[in-house]
Design an enzyme around this catalytic site. Structure first.
Site, mmCIF file in Angstrom:
data_model
loop_
_atom_site.group_PDB
_atom_site.id
_atom_site.type_symbol
_atom_site.label_atom_id
_atom_site.label_comp_id
_atom_site.label_asym_id
_atom_site.label_seq_id
_atom_site.Cartn_x
_atom_site.Cartn_y
_atom_site.Cartn_z
ATOM 1 C CB ILE A 230 5.566 -1.703 2.016
ATOM 2 C CG1 ILE A 230 5.127 -2.677 0.899
ATOM 3 C CG2 ILE A 230 6.884 -2.162 2.631
ATOM 4 C CD1 ILE A 230 6.041 -2.694 -0.322
ATOM 5 C CG ASN B 216 8.024 2.405 3.026
ATOM 6 O OD1 ASN B 216 8.042 1.375 2.360
ATOM 7 N ND2 ASN B 216 6.913 3.132 3.159
ATOM 8 C CE1 TYR C 232 8.466 2.751 -7.711
ATOM 9 C CE2 TYR C 232 9.360 0.813 -8.812
ATOM 10 C CZ TYR C 232 8.803 1.413 -7.689
ATOM 11 O OH TYR C 232 8.599 0.657 -6.554
ATOM 12 C CB ILE D 41 4.163 -5.771 -2.322
ATOM 13 C CG1 ILE D 41 5.641 -6.200 -2.390
ATOM 14 C CG2 ILE D 41 3.586 -5.975 -0.920
ATOM 15 C CD1 ILE D 41 5.930 -7.651 -2.122
ATOM 16 C CB THR E 116 0.594 -1.711 -1.442
ATOM 17 O OG1 THR E 116 1.258 -1.296 -2.648
ATOM 18 C CG2 THR E 116 1.509 -2.605 -0.634
HETATM 19 P P1 NAD Z 1 1.760 2.903 -1.093
HETATM 20 O O1 NAD Z 1 1.367 3.840 -2.177
HETATM 21 O O2 NAD Z 1 0.787 1.937 -0.558
HETATM 22 O O3 NAD Z 1 2.392 3.713 0.133
HETATM 23 C C1 NAD Z 1 3.337 4.715 -0.058
HETATM 24 C C2 NAD Z 1 3.278 5.666 1.120
HETATM 25 O O4 NAD Z 1 4.239 6.713 0.890
HETATM 26 C C3 NAD Z 1 1.907 6.347 1.253
HETATM 27 O O5 NAD Z 1 1.513 6.322 2.608
HETATM 28 C C4 NAD Z 1 2.162 7.765 0.757
HETATM 29 O O6 NAD Z 1 1.294 8.732 1.336
HETATM 30 C C5 NAD Z 1 3.612 7.969 1.169
HETATM 31 N N1 NAD Z 1 4.287 9.032 0.431
HETATM 32 C C6 NAD Z 1 4.211 9.307 -0.896
HETATM 33 N N2 NAD Z 1 4.969 10.383 -1.190
HETATM 34 C C7 NAD Z 1 5.536 10.793 -0.018
HETATM 35 C C8 NAD Z 1 6.411 11.855 0.328
HETATM 36 N N3 NAD Z 1 6.846 12.740 -0.583
HETATM 37 N N4 NAD Z 1 6.816 11.969 1.627
HETATM 38 C C9 NAD Z 1 6.363 11.103 2.561
HETATM 39 N N5 NAD Z 1 5.509 10.090 2.288
HETATM 40 C C10 NAD Z 1 5.107 9.940 1.013
HETATM 41 O O7 NAD Z 1 3.037 2.132 -1.697
HETATM 42 P P2 NAD Z 1 3.783 0.830 -1.191
HETATM 43 O O8 NAD Z 1 3.540 -0.227 -2.171
HETATM 44 O O9 NAD Z 1 3.526 0.604 0.239
HETATM 45 O O10 NAD Z 1 5.300 1.331 -1.404
HETATM 46 C C11 NAD Z 1 6.209 1.556 -0.329
HETATM 47 C C12 NAD Z 1 7.618 1.453 -0.893
HETATM 48 O O11 NAD Z 1 7.813 0.137 -1.438
HETATM 49 C C13 NAD Z 1 7.915 2.431 -2.030
HETATM 50 O O12 NAD Z 1 9.235 2.898 -1.919
HETATM 51 C C14 NAD Z 1 7.761 1.557 -3.260
HETATM 52 O O13 NAD Z 1 8.487 2.056 -4.356
HETATM 53 C C15 NAD Z 1 8.312 0.249 -2.752
HETATM 54 N N6 NAD Z 1 7.909 -0.927 -3.529
HETATM 55 C C16 NAD Z 1 6.601 -1.265 -3.646
HETATM 56 C C17 NAD Z 1 6.276 -2.386 -4.397
HETATM 57 C C18 NAD Z 1 4.858 -2.845 -4.586
HETATM 58 O O14 NAD Z 1 4.626 -3.754 -5.399
HETATM 59 N N7 NAD Z 1 3.890 -2.324 -3.895
HETATM 60 C C19 NAD Z 1 7.279 -3.129 -5.019
HETATM 61 C C20 NAD Z 1 8.599 -2.749 -4.867
HETATM 62 C C21 NAD Z 1 8.900 -1.628 -4.108
#
Ligand code: NAD
Length: 251
Positions: free
Chosen positions: A18, A90, A155, A190, A192
């Site tokens: 995301i 994010n 979470y 989502i 990912t």
């Molecule tokens: P993802 O795992 O694809 O990407 C997460 C990114 O955060 C990665 O690039 C990772 O290296 C980075 N990261 C992890 N720990 C970190 C840290 N300590 N400092 C800096 N960067 C760090 O996940 P995503 O699905 O893209 O999630 C992005 C956001 O969206 C998150 O906050 C997640 O909780 C939220 N979210 C995701 C979903 C989903 O279904 N994918 C749903 C609701 C919310």
């Protein structure tokens, strides 16, 4: 899509998923974009890709849980691109699915450190940096900040807290007459890396049931909402928490 021409944005966790979609969408909307991540190589690669497409973009390593890294990150952005107008908190992690009775304190703290401490530290640094000139902060929460789900207690707790922090900080900045708007976006499931394990364990049919719309959302669909919240088009919005969830929380 909303216009971000002339704005400088910092996207944490911007190397993948995301966050990467948000960085791309912000660059396409005209913003200069700083991408930070613990995966500095991927952050850098994305920045180079966006620069090759004509955007102003930089990438660097940043762990959002590191208090001392925040002032450094903002100084680095200001030096390279100018003072920030937009911060997107994010970065987030989802621990392996675990019953609460089996969750270790270390595991709990790992999730709360990234998902909640990181948003607090980012928000604090962003407010300090933007309280005179103004700006927008968008926190990435989740539908699991609205409703519960089994095996993912830490979470869910952090994402409920992010919504609460967003609202408190938004009202505080407004009362203090800081021209900073603070909103949250709450994605449903989502497509990912974070949901890759789900795709391995659930059938197509079971996956489709995760949302009334019958599919996972795309990172780009979340990114468009973040661009809107960060833009002047959302000028009277603060303390909002918009779901982008294919109807998940409407049931
Ligand atoms: P993802 O795992 O694809 O990407 C997460 C990114 O955060 C990665 O690039 C990772 O290296 C980075 N990261 C992890 N720990 C970190 C840290 N300590 N400092 C800096 N960067 C760090 O996940 P995503 O699905 O893209 O999630 C992005 C956001 O969206 C998150 O906050 C997640 O909780 C939220 N979210 C995701 C979903 C989903 O279904 N994918 C749903 C609701 C919310």
């Amino acid at each position: 899509m909303s216009n971000l021409t002339g704005k400088v944005a910092l996207v944490t966790g911007g190397a993948h998923g995301i966050g990467a979609a948000i960085a791309r969408a912000m660059a396409a909307a005209g913003a200069a974009v700083a991408i930070t991540d613990i995966d500095s190589k991927a952050a850098d690669e994305l920045a180079r890709e966006l620069s090759a497409d004509g955007a102003r973009a930089i990438g660097a390593t940043q762990d959002v849980t590191d208090d001392t890294a925040w002032p450094r990150a903002l100084a680095w952005v200001e030096e390279a691109l100018g003072p920030i107008d937009i911060l997107v908190n994010n970065a987030g992690i989802a621990a392996r699915l675990t019953k609460l009775e089996d969750t270790t304190l270390d595991g709990w703290r790992r999730v709360t450190a990234v998902n909640l401490d990181g948003v607090f530290l980012g928000g604090r640094a962003g407010i300090r940096a933007m309280k005179e000139r103004g700006g927008a902060i968008v926190n990435v929460a989740s539908v699991l900040g609205w409703v519960g789900a089994p095996m993912i207690g830490a979470y869910g707790a952090t994402k409920h807290a992010v919504r609460g922090l967003t609202k408190s900080a938004a009202i505080e900045c407004s009362y203090l007459r800081y021209p900073i708007r603070i909103n949250a976006v709450c994605p449903g499931y989502i497509d990912t890396d974070m949901t890759a394990a789900l795709k391995e364990t659930l059938s197509e049919k079971e996956l489709a049931k995760l949302a009334p719309m019958g599919r996972l959302g795309s990172p780009e669909e979340v990114a468009k909402t973040v661009v809107f919240l960060a833009s002047d088009d959302a000028g009277f919005m603060t303390g909002a928490d918009l779901v982008v969830d294919g109807g998940y929380t409407a049931r």
